[in-house]
Design an enzyme around this catalytic site. Structure first.
Site, PDB file in Angstrom:
ATOM      1  N   LYS A  13       0.820  -1.217   0.000  1.00  0.00           N
ATOM      2  CA  LYS A  13       0.000   0.000   0.000  1.00  0.00           C
ATOM      3  C   LYS A  13       0.853   1.267   0.000  1.00  0.00           C
ATOM      4  CE  LYS A  13      -1.175  -0.325   4.948  1.00  0.00           C
ATOM      5  NZ  LYS A  13      -0.071  -1.281   5.255  1.00  0.00           N
ATOM      6  N   ARG A  88      -6.000   2.032  11.935  1.00  0.00           N
ATOM      7  CA  ARG A  88      -5.651   0.625  12.152  1.00  0.00           C
ATOM      8  C   ARG A  88      -6.453   0.003  13.275  1.00  0.00           C
ATOM      9  NH1 ARG A  88       0.230   1.291  10.064  1.00  0.00           N
ATOM     10  NH2 ARG A  88       0.882  -0.823   9.611  1.00  0.00           N
ATOM     11  N   ARG A 127      12.692  -7.424   2.829  1.00  0.00           N
ATOM     12  CA  ARG A 127      12.728  -5.969   2.623  1.00  0.00           C
ATOM     13  C   ARG A 127      13.962  -5.357   3.287  1.00  0.00           C
ATOM     14  NH1 ARG A 127       7.503  -2.424   4.018  1.00  0.00           N
ATOM     15  NH2 ARG A 127       7.864  -3.105   6.151  1.00  0.00           N
ATOM     16  N   ARG A 160      14.430  -3.275   8.722  1.00  0.00           N
ATOM     17  CA  ARG A 160      13.710  -2.569   9.777  1.00  0.00           C
ATOM     18  C   ARG A 160      13.547  -3.506  10.970  1.00  0.00           C
ATOM     19  NH1 ARG A 160       8.296  -0.019   7.156  1.00  0.00           N
ATOM     20  NH2 ARG A 160       7.438  -1.008   9.002  1.00  0.00           N
ATOM     21  N   ARG A 171       3.037  -8.405  14.222  1.00  0.00           N
ATOM     22  CA  ARG A 171       2.296  -7.428  13.408  1.00  0.00           C
ATOM     23  C   ARG A 171       1.099  -8.090  12.735  1.00  0.00           C
ATOM     24  NH1 ARG A 171       6.912  -5.197   9.694  1.00  0.00           N
ATOM     25  NH2 ARG A 171       5.431  -3.681   8.877  1.00  0.00           N
TER      26      ARG A 171
HETATM   27  P1  AMP Z   1       4.010   0.777   8.761  1.00  0.00           P
HETATM   28  O1  AMP Z   1       5.205   1.504   8.272  1.00  0.00           O
HETATM   29  O2  AMP Z   1       2.728   1.330   8.227  1.00  0.00           O
HETATM   30  O3  AMP Z   1       4.116  -0.715   8.588  1.00  0.00           O
HETATM   31  O4  AMP Z   1       3.950   1.049  10.361  1.00  0.00           O
HETATM   32  C1  AMP Z   1       5.010   0.654  11.189  1.00  0.00           C
HETATM   33  C2  AMP Z   1       4.575   0.622  12.648  1.00  0.00           C
HETATM   34  O5  AMP Z   1       4.177   1.925  13.073  1.00  0.00           O
HETATM   35  C3  AMP Z   1       3.370  -0.276  12.946  1.00  0.00           C
HETATM   36  O6  AMP Z   1       3.725  -1.626  13.091  1.00  0.00           O
HETATM   37  C4  AMP Z   1       2.876   0.340  14.254  1.00  0.00           C
HETATM   38  O7  AMP Z   1       3.691  -0.024  15.338  1.00  0.00           O
HETATM   39  C5  AMP Z   1       3.092   1.821  13.995  1.00  0.00           C
HETATM   40  N1  AMP Z   1       1.880   2.428  13.370  1.00  0.00           N
HETATM   41  C6  AMP Z   1       1.781   2.967  12.124  1.00  0.00           C
HETATM   42  N2  AMP Z   1       0.534   3.427  11.907  1.00  0.00           N
HETATM   43  C7  AMP Z   1      -0.176   3.153  13.021  1.00  0.00           C
HETATM   44  C8  AMP Z   1      -1.534   3.349  13.420  1.00  0.00           C
HETATM   45  N3  AMP Z   1      -2.423   3.925  12.596  1.00  0.00           N
HETATM   46  N4  AMP Z   1      -1.904   2.932  14.663  1.00  0.00           N
HETATM   47  C9  AMP Z   1      -1.028   2.375  15.518  1.00  0.00           C
HETATM   48  N5  AMP Z   1       0.247   2.125  15.204  1.00  0.00           N
HETATM   49  C10 AMP Z   1       0.688   2.524  13.972  1.00  0.00           C
END
Ligand code: AMP
Length: 221
Positions: A13, A88, A127, A160, A171
């Site tokens: 996404k 989320r 990744r 990461r 996750r």
């Molecule tokens: P992403 O880069 O979108 O995979 O986000 C990485 C991490 O950031 C996630 O695994 C969460 O720990 C945190 N995170 C990102 N967006 C949210 C959200 N909307 N609500 C809660 N945690 C978030």
């Protein structure tokens, strides 16, 4: 145009969000990127968020809701914006609805990127990201020219913390327990569309483009 992009981690996404942003000339707002930037800058909120995200857990609603509230009120969001990685949880989705309602706005489309779990694990575990410019690679699908070095800027490529196997498992559990219910929330509102996120990025983007065009005429309540 207000778009919400959903899908499990590794569903692509972020890649699609960047392309849609370019196509429509509206910003992509990625809470994950914002939280990582805040952690890298060492802000108290960023460091607190990192305690959760490095373990693969969701960051508490009040932190991300506050960030989004401030961000979508900015001048560059007046024409529209793309939310990538928010909401989320159902609590976040409700908070977003309340914010938009107060501003006399509403979501045009929620696009859900669907991809099988084993594919997600493959994508995330391979990744690698550049520590300098943030460019993303995949050791199998999009390898850099020189192993461990960014093609674009020569920076070092790393995995990461939350792409490590144990964090990936967490996750996915968080996704099933807290984020999948958000899809049911939007299903009830009638503006949710699903996209098969297994093919290559160009094919997926073609489909997303069609959905956006439909979205600009058909405005679901
Ligand atoms: P992403 O880069 O979108 O995979 O986000 C990485 C991490 O950031 C996630 O695994 C969460 O720990 C945190 N995170 C990102 N967006 C949210 C959200 N909307 N609500 C809660 N945690 C978030």
């Amino acid at each position: 145009m207000i778009l919400v992009l959903m899908g499990p981690p590794g569903s692509g996404k972020g890649t699609q969000g960047a392309r849609i942003s370019e196509e429509l000339g509206i910003p992509r707002i990625a809470t994950g990127d914002t939280l990582r930037e805040m952690a890298a800058a060492g802000t108290p909120l960023g460091l607190k968020a990192k305690e959760y995200s490095s373990k693969g857990l969701l960051v508490p609603d009040e932190i991300v809701v506050g960030l989004i509230k401030e961000r979508i009120g900015a001048e560059d969001c007046r024409k529209g914006f793309i939310l990538d990685g928010f909401p989320r949880t159902v609590g976040q989705a409700e908070a977003l609805d309340a914010m938009l309602h107060a501003a006399g706005r509403k979501i045009d489309r929620v696009v859900n990127f669907e991809v099988p779990e084993e594919e997600v694990v493959r994508r995330l575990s391979g990744r690698r990201v550049c520590t300098q410019c943030g460019a993303t690679y995949h050791i199998e699908f999009v390898p850099p020219r020189v192993e461990g070095i960014c093609d674009a800027c020569g920076g070092t490529l790393v995995q990461r913390a939350d792409d490590a196997p144990e964090a990936v498992r967490r996750r996915l559990v968080e996704y099933e327990q807290k984020t999948a219910p958000v899809l049911r929330y939007y299903e009830g509102k009638g503006n949710l569309v699903h996209v098969d996120a297994s093919p290559d990025p160009d094919t997926i983007f073609g489909r997303v483009r069609e959905l956006i065009r439909e979205g600009s005429v058909v405005r679901a309540e």
